[in-house]
Design a protein around this motif. Structure first.
Motif, mmCIF file in Angstrom:
data_model
loop_
_atom_site.group_PDB
_atom_site.id
_atom_site.type_symbol
_atom_site.label_atom_id
_atom_site.label_comp_id
_atom_site.label_asym_id
_atom_site.label_seq_id
_atom_site.Cartn_x
_atom_site.Cartn_y
_atom_site.Cartn_z
ATOM 1 N N ALA A 53 10.144 -20.448 -18.247
ATOM 2 C CA ALA A 53 8.688 -20.573 -18.214
ATOM 3 C C ALA A 53 8.038 -19.189 -18.268
ATOM 4 C CB ALA A 53 8.260 -21.294 -16.940
ATOM 5 N N ILE A 54 6.825 -19.137 -18.789
ATOM 6 C CA ILE A 54 6.058 -17.893 -18.741
ATOM 7 C C ILE A 54 5.017 -17.933 -17.637
ATOM 8 C CG2 ILE A 54 6.488 -17.292 -21.141
ATOM 9 C CD1 ILE A 54 3.649 -18.281 -21.769
ATOM 10 N N ALA A 55 4.664 -19.139 -17.179
ATOM 11 C CA ALA A 55 3.722 -19.293 -16.063
ATOM 12 C C ALA A 55 3.827 -20.722 -15.555
ATOM 13 C CB ALA A 55 2.295 -18.983 -16.501
ATOM 14 N N HIS A 64 2.832 -18.757 -10.437
ATOM 15 C CA HIS A 64 3.776 -17.711 -10.824
ATOM 16 C C HIS A 64 3.545 -17.408 -12.295
ATOM 17 C CE1 HIS A 64 6.122 -18.120 -7.128
ATOM 18 N NE2 HIS A 64 5.981 -19.424 -7.280
ATOM 19 N N GLU A 65 3.603 -16.121 -12.638
ATOM 20 C CA GLU A 65 3.437 -15.720 -14.031
ATOM 21 C C GLU A 65 4.477 -14.677 -14.388
ATOM 22 O OE1 GLU A 65 -0.572 -15.122 -15.612
ATOM 23 O OE2 GLU A 65 -1.273 -15.508 -13.571
ATOM 24 N N ASP A 66 4.801 -14.617 -15.660
ATOM 25 C CA ASP A 66 5.745 -13.633 -16.160
ATOM 26 C C ASP A 66 4.977 -12.348 -16.452
ATOM 27 O OD1 ASP A 66 7.936 -12.345 -17.150
ATOM 28 O OD2 ASP A 66 7.962 -13.413 -19.053
ATOM 29 N N THR A 67 4.776 -11.526 -15.423
ATOM 30 C CA THR A 67 4.083 -10.253 -15.571
ATOM 31 C C THR A 67 4.972 -9.146 -15.025
ATOM 32 O OG1 THR A 67 3.031 -10.330 -13.403
ATOM 33 C CG2 THR A 67 1.856 -11.389 -15.235
ATOM 34 N N GLU A 74 11.292 -15.972 -9.849
ATOM 35 C CA GLU A 74 10.356 -16.933 -9.280
ATOM 36 C C GLU A 74 9.897 -18.010 -10.272
ATOM 37 O OE1 GLU A 74 9.448 -17.201 -6.059
ATOM 38 O OE2 GLU A 74 10.883 -15.598 -5.688
ATOM 39 N N LEU A 75 10.237 -17.872 -11.525
ATOM 40 C CA LEU A 75 9.785 -18.837 -12.521
ATOM 41 C C LEU A 75 10.826 -19.931 -12.749
ATOM 42 C CD1 LEU A 75 8.140 -16.379 -15.020
ATOM 43 C CD2 LEU A 75 6.974 -18.123 -13.670
ATOM 44 N N ALA A 76 10.362 -21.029 -13.303
ATOM 45 C CA ALA A 76 11.230 -22.179 -13.560
ATOM 46 C C ALA A 76 11.986 -22.012 -14.872
ATOM 47 C CB ALA A 76 10.403 -23.458 -13.607
ATOM 48 N N VAL A 77 13.133 -22.656 -14.926
ATOM 49 C CA VAL A 77 13.907 -22.793 -16.157
ATOM 50 C C VAL A 77 14.077 -24.288 -16.390
ATOM 51 C CG1 VAL A 77 16.129 -22.400 -17.288
ATOM 52 C CG2 VAL A 77 15.132 -20.616 -15.838
ATOM 53 N N LYS A 78 13.719 -24.724 -17.582
ATOM 54 C CA LYS A 78 13.907 -26.126 -17.968
ATOM 55 C C LYS A 78 15.200 -26.204 -18.775
ATOM 56 C CE LYS A 78 11.721 -29.776 -20.703
ATOM 57 N NZ LYS A 78 10.595 -30.073 -21.619
ATOM 58 N N VAL A 79 16.128 -27.033 -18.315
ATOM 59 C CA VAL A 79 17.397 -27.228 -19.015
ATOM 60 C C VAL A 79 17.333 -28.629 -19.615
ATOM 61 C CG1 VAL A 79 19.899 -27.189 -18.840
ATOM 62 C CG2 VAL A 79 18.525 -25.761 -17.306
ATOM 63 N N GLU A 80 17.365 -28.714 -20.933
ATOM 64 C CA GLU A 80 17.062 -29.968 -21.630
ATOM 65 C C GLU A 80 18.213 -30.421 -22.512
ATOM 66 O OE1 GLU A 80 14.022 -30.405 -25.080
ATOM 67 O OE2 GLU A 80 12.962 -30.797 -23.204
ATOM 68 N N PHE A 81 18.402 -31.741 -22.496
ATOM 69 C CA PHE A 81 19.438 -32.373 -23.310
ATOM 70 C C PHE A 81 18.845 -33.611 -23.977
ATOM 71 C CE2 PHE A 81 21.344 -30.515 -19.539
ATOM 72 C CZ PHE A 81 22.288 -29.669 -20.082
ATOM 73 N N ILE A 82 19.279 -33.913 -25.196
ATOM 74 C CA ILE A 82 18.983 -35.174 -25.873
ATOM 75 C C ILE A 82 20.339 -35.867 -25.991
ATOM 76 C CG2 ILE A 82 18.051 -36.313 -27.909
ATOM 77 C CD1 ILE A 82 15.967 -34.619 -26.396
ATOM 78 N N LEU A 83 20.460 -37.039 -25.335
ATOM 79 C CA LEU A 83 21.766 -37.690 -25.272
ATOM 80 C C LEU A 83 21.638 -39.193 -25.083
ATOM 81 C CD1 LEU A 83 21.415 -37.641 -22.021
ATOM 82 C CD2 LEU A 83 22.848 -35.669 -22.135
ATOM 83 N N ASP A 84 22.745 -39.884 -25.260
ATOM 84 C CA ASP A 84 22.723 -41.345 -25.114
ATOM 85 C C ASP A 84 22.775 -41.728 -23.632
ATOM 86 O OD1 ASP A 84 25.420 -41.259 -24.247
ATOM 87 O OD2 ASP A 84 26.181 -41.716 -26.244
#
Length: 136
Positions: A53-55, A64-67, A74-84
């Motif tokens: 994330a940037i903010a 929280h911001e990426d400054t 302190e920022l979030a990370v989204k871990v994403e999958f496309i699956l059955d």
């Protein structure tokens, strides 16, 4: 597969499974987002991505911001999958079994892919190409 108008198109209804973790969270000696990606690969999931994330703000309402002055991690990370369904269930069970507090979102999505190069291959190599496409 379906060849139509010069395209190989695969459409299906899948799951979008996303985990939201802190960029500094660790599990089993590695960053949690890295652990999620590695576990997914070990389960046979064909792909996944981590997006920083940037903010943003979370359940506590703190922005929280990426400054330059923002504290690292302190920022979030989204871990994403496309699956059955089966793979989504297996990955969720794996995460659940670790006893970690992890927020996730799961919903149905339409997905598809167009492969132009496979059509040209099919035209030139006939049955061999069809056998290869059936394995995809």
């Amino acid at each position: 597969y379906r060849l139509s108008n010069g395209y190989n198109n695969r459409d299906s209804i899948m799951n979008m499974l996303a985990f939201y973790v802190s960029e500094k969270q660790h599990h089993a000696g590695k960053l949690l987002y890295e652990w999620l990606l590695e576990e997914a690969r070990a389960l046979g999931i064909h792909g996944g991505s981590a997006f920083r994330a940037i903010a943003g703000f979370g359940r506590h309402g703190k922005m929280h911001e990426d400054t330059f002055f923002e504290l690292a991690g302190e920022l979030a990370v989204k871990v994403e999958f496309i699956l059955d369904d089966a793979l989504a269930d297996r990955l969720l069970e794996k995460v659940r079994s670790q006893g970690r507090n992890v927020f996730y979102v799961r919903h149905k999505v339409g997905s598809g892919a167009f492969f132009h190069f496979l059509v040209e291959f099919a035209v030139h190599f006939g049955g061999l190409a069809q056998a290869a496409l059936q394995g995809w």
